[in-house]
Design an enzyme around this catalytic site. Structure first.
Site, PDB file in Angstrom:
ATOM      1  N   THR A  31      37.733  45.774  52.628  1.00 49.53           N
ATOM      2  CA  THR A  31      36.872  45.221  51.579  1.00 49.53           C
ATOM      3  C   THR A  31      35.899  44.215  52.175  1.00 49.53           C
ATOM      4  OG1 THR A  31      36.827  44.082  49.430  1.00 49.53           O
ATOM      5  CG2 THR A  31      38.517  43.347  50.970  1.00 49.53           C
ATOM      6  N   ASN A  76      34.661  42.087  49.942  1.00 50.79           N
ATOM      7  CA  ASN A  76      34.685  41.103  48.856  1.00 50.79           C
ATOM      8  C   ASN A  76      35.744  40.039  49.129  1.00 50.79           C
ATOM      9  OD1 ASN A  76      35.278  39.764  46.413  1.00 50.79           O
ATOM     10  ND2 ASN A  76      34.545  41.497  45.204  1.00 50.79           N
ATOM     11  N   LYS A  97      38.235  39.224  46.227  1.00 48.53           N
ATOM     12  CA  LYS A  97      39.300  40.216  46.098  1.00 48.53           C
ATOM     13  C   LYS A  97      40.353  39.997  47.176  1.00 48.53           C
ATOM     14  CE  LYS A  97      37.411  44.510  44.286  1.00 48.53           C
ATOM     15  NZ  LYS A  97      37.193  45.929  44.545  1.00 48.53           N
ATOM     16  N   ASP A 149      39.567  49.917  44.083  1.00 44.21           N
ATOM     17  CA  ASP A 149      38.361  50.076  43.296  1.00 44.21           C
ATOM     18  C   ASP A 149      38.648  49.649  41.870  1.00 44.21           C
ATOM     19  OD1 ASP A 149      35.670  51.165  44.053  1.00 44.21           O
ATOM     20  OD2 ASP A 149      35.951  51.956  42.032  1.00 44.21           O
ATOM     21  N   PHE A 165      35.335  35.980  39.987  1.00 41.17           N
ATOM     22  CA  PHE A 165      34.075  36.596  40.436  1.00 41.17           C
ATOM     23  C   PHE A 165      33.680  37.676  39.424  1.00 41.17           C
ATOM     24  CE2 PHE A 165      35.619  40.740  41.974  1.00 41.17           C
ATOM     25  CZ  PHE A 165      36.984  40.498  42.038  1.00 41.17           C
ATOM     26  N   PHE A 192      32.779  39.954  36.588  1.00 38.44           N
ATOM     27  CA  PHE A 192      32.778  39.830  35.129  1.00 38.44           C
ATOM     28  C   PHE A 192      33.810  38.823  34.608  1.00 38.44           C
ATOM     29  CE2 PHE A 192      31.300  44.142  36.194  1.00 38.44           C
ATOM     30  CZ  PHE A 192      30.087  44.170  35.526  1.00 38.44           C
ATOM     31  N   LYS A 240      45.679  34.496  37.219  1.00 35.22           N
ATOM     32  CA  LYS A 240      44.993  35.785  37.095  1.00 35.22           C
ATOM     33  C   LYS A 240      45.855  36.904  37.706  1.00 35.22           C
ATOM     34  CE  LYS A 240      40.848  38.409  38.325  1.00 35.22           C
ATOM     35  NZ  LYS A 240      39.655  38.530  39.139  1.00 35.22           N
ATOM     36  N   HIS A 242      44.597  43.463  36.188  1.00 37.25           N
ATOM     37  CA  HIS A 242      44.587  44.851  36.646  1.00 37.25           C
ATOM     38  C   HIS A 242      44.953  44.938  38.130  1.00 37.25           C
ATOM     39  CE1 HIS A 242      40.921  42.706  37.157  1.00 37.25           C
ATOM     40  NE2 HIS A 242      40.335  43.638  37.888  1.00 37.25           N
TER      41      HIS A 242
HETATM   42  P1  IMP Z   1      34.428  47.253  42.892  1.00 36.32           P
HETATM   43  O1  IMP Z   1      33.667  48.534  43.008  1.00 36.32           O
HETATM   44  O2  IMP Z   1      35.895  47.454  42.820  1.00 36.32           O
HETATM   45  O3  IMP Z   1      34.076  46.254  43.946  1.00 36.32           O
HETATM   46  O4  IMP Z   1      34.052  46.568  41.526  1.00 36.32           O
HETATM   47  C1  IMP Z   1      33.030  46.983  40.682  1.00 36.32           C
HETATM   48  C2  IMP Z   1      32.410  45.790  40.012  1.00 36.32           C
HETATM   49  O5  IMP Z   1      33.361  45.174  39.151  1.00 36.32           O
HETATM   50  C3  IMP Z   1      31.907  44.731  40.971  1.00 36.32           C
HETATM   51  O6  IMP Z   1      30.651  44.285  40.508  1.00 36.32           O
HETATM   52  C4  IMP Z   1      32.918  43.620  40.871  1.00 36.32           C
HETATM   53  O7  IMP Z   1      32.319  42.346  41.022  1.00 36.32           O
HETATM   54  C5  IMP Z   1      33.488  43.795  39.478  1.00 36.32           C
HETATM   55  N1  IMP Z   1      34.907  43.452  39.498  1.00 36.32           N
HETATM   56  C6  IMP Z   1      35.881  44.084  40.191  1.00 36.32           C
HETATM   57  N2  IMP Z   1      37.057  43.462  40.015  1.00 36.32           N
HETATM   58  C7  IMP Z   1      36.813  42.426  39.204  1.00 36.32           C
HETATM   59  C8  IMP Z   1      37.640  41.393  38.697  1.00 36.32           C
HETATM   60  O8  IMP Z   1      38.852  41.275  38.959  1.00 36.32           O
HETATM   61  N3  IMP Z   1      37.039  40.511  37.890  1.00 36.32           N
HETATM   62  C9  IMP Z   1      35.712  40.573  37.578  1.00 36.32           C
HETATM   63  N4  IMP Z   1      34.891  41.497  38.037  1.00 36.32           N
HETATM   64  C10 IMP Z   1      35.447  42.417  38.854  1.00 36.32           C
END
Ligand code: IMP
Length: 194
Positions: free
Chosen positions: A12, A14, A17, A72, A150, A152, A174, A179
């Site tokens: 990752t 991120n 995460k 994801d 981060f 949403f 959290k 999830h």
């Molecule tokens: P990703 O493809 O898993 O990185 O996530 C898709 C989008 O959802 C990205 O813009 C992330 O910032 C957002 N996202 C993923 N997980 C979370 C979370 O736990 N909280 C808030 N936003 C999330």
């Protein structure tokens, strides 16, 4: 580089995460050492998070030694947006952002939203890909609230803590309900036994 068989890589870029995942690994004592690898994966526009996760995993499989996983996630506003942004979450966050989602909603108390997460693990000892999933329901906050988390997080209010957004919770709080926390709990359970 040869990798220790007790090393598990989380692919990752991120850092938020990774922090959440790292905290859970630290608390649950498993024999695997978690390391972050920021390797670019190929993201496709698939119908389900599971297929996106599988494609991402396969896109880096030849670059990594040993066991590794990717995760994801998506944010789905079921009412009134019929699941949007869902699999388009990254793009929507970059474009209209949290303010843009709020602008699409009239009745916040009547809104229904959820986060879903899928972890795809390549487990080297048995040469298999395994999936672990998690989901949490809540609603959309009328305002952007909180400094933690981060993505949403500042606009999602989980049903089980109805007065706070995810961004107003600590990482531990959290992780206990999210999830990702649920999916990770299942992954850690598997790792404990394998
Ligand atoms: P990703 O493809 O898993 O990185 O996530 C898709 C989008 O959802 C990205 O813009 C992330 O910032 C957002 N996202 C993923 N997980 C979370 C979370 O736990 N909280 C808030 N936003 C999330």
């Amino acid at each position: 580089m040869t990798q220790n068989e007790n090393t598990l890589s989380f692919i990752t870029g991120n850092k938020f995460k990774f922090r959440e995942v790292f905290e859970m690994f630290r608390k649950m004592k498993v024999k695997y050492d978690l390391i972050q690898k920021d390797i670019k994966t190929t993201e496709i526009q698939a119908e389900t998070l599971k297929n996106v996760a599988l494609f991402k995993l396969n896109s880096v499989r030849h670059k990594i030694e040993g066991s590794f996983f990717i995760e994801d996630a998506g944010f789905f506003v079921d009412i009134p947006l019929k699941g949007f942004p869902g699999i388009y979450s990254s793009y929507v966050l970059k474009t209209i952002g949290n303010k843009g989602i709020i602008d699409l909603i009239n009745d916040f108390d009547g809104s229904v939203a959820h986060f879903s997460a899928v972890i795809a693990l390549y487990f080297n000892p048995i040469d298999k890909i395994l999936f672990f999933e998690g989901m949490i329901e809540g609603k959309v906050s009328e305002t952007i609230r909180g400094k933690g988390g981060f993505g949403f997080d500042p606009i999602f209010i989980p049903n089980i803590i109805p007065n706070k957004t995810f961004a107003e919770l600590s990482i531990d709080q959290k992780n206990k309900i999210s999830h990702r926390g649920q999916a990770l709990g299942k992954l850690l359970e598997f790792l404990k036994n394998n």
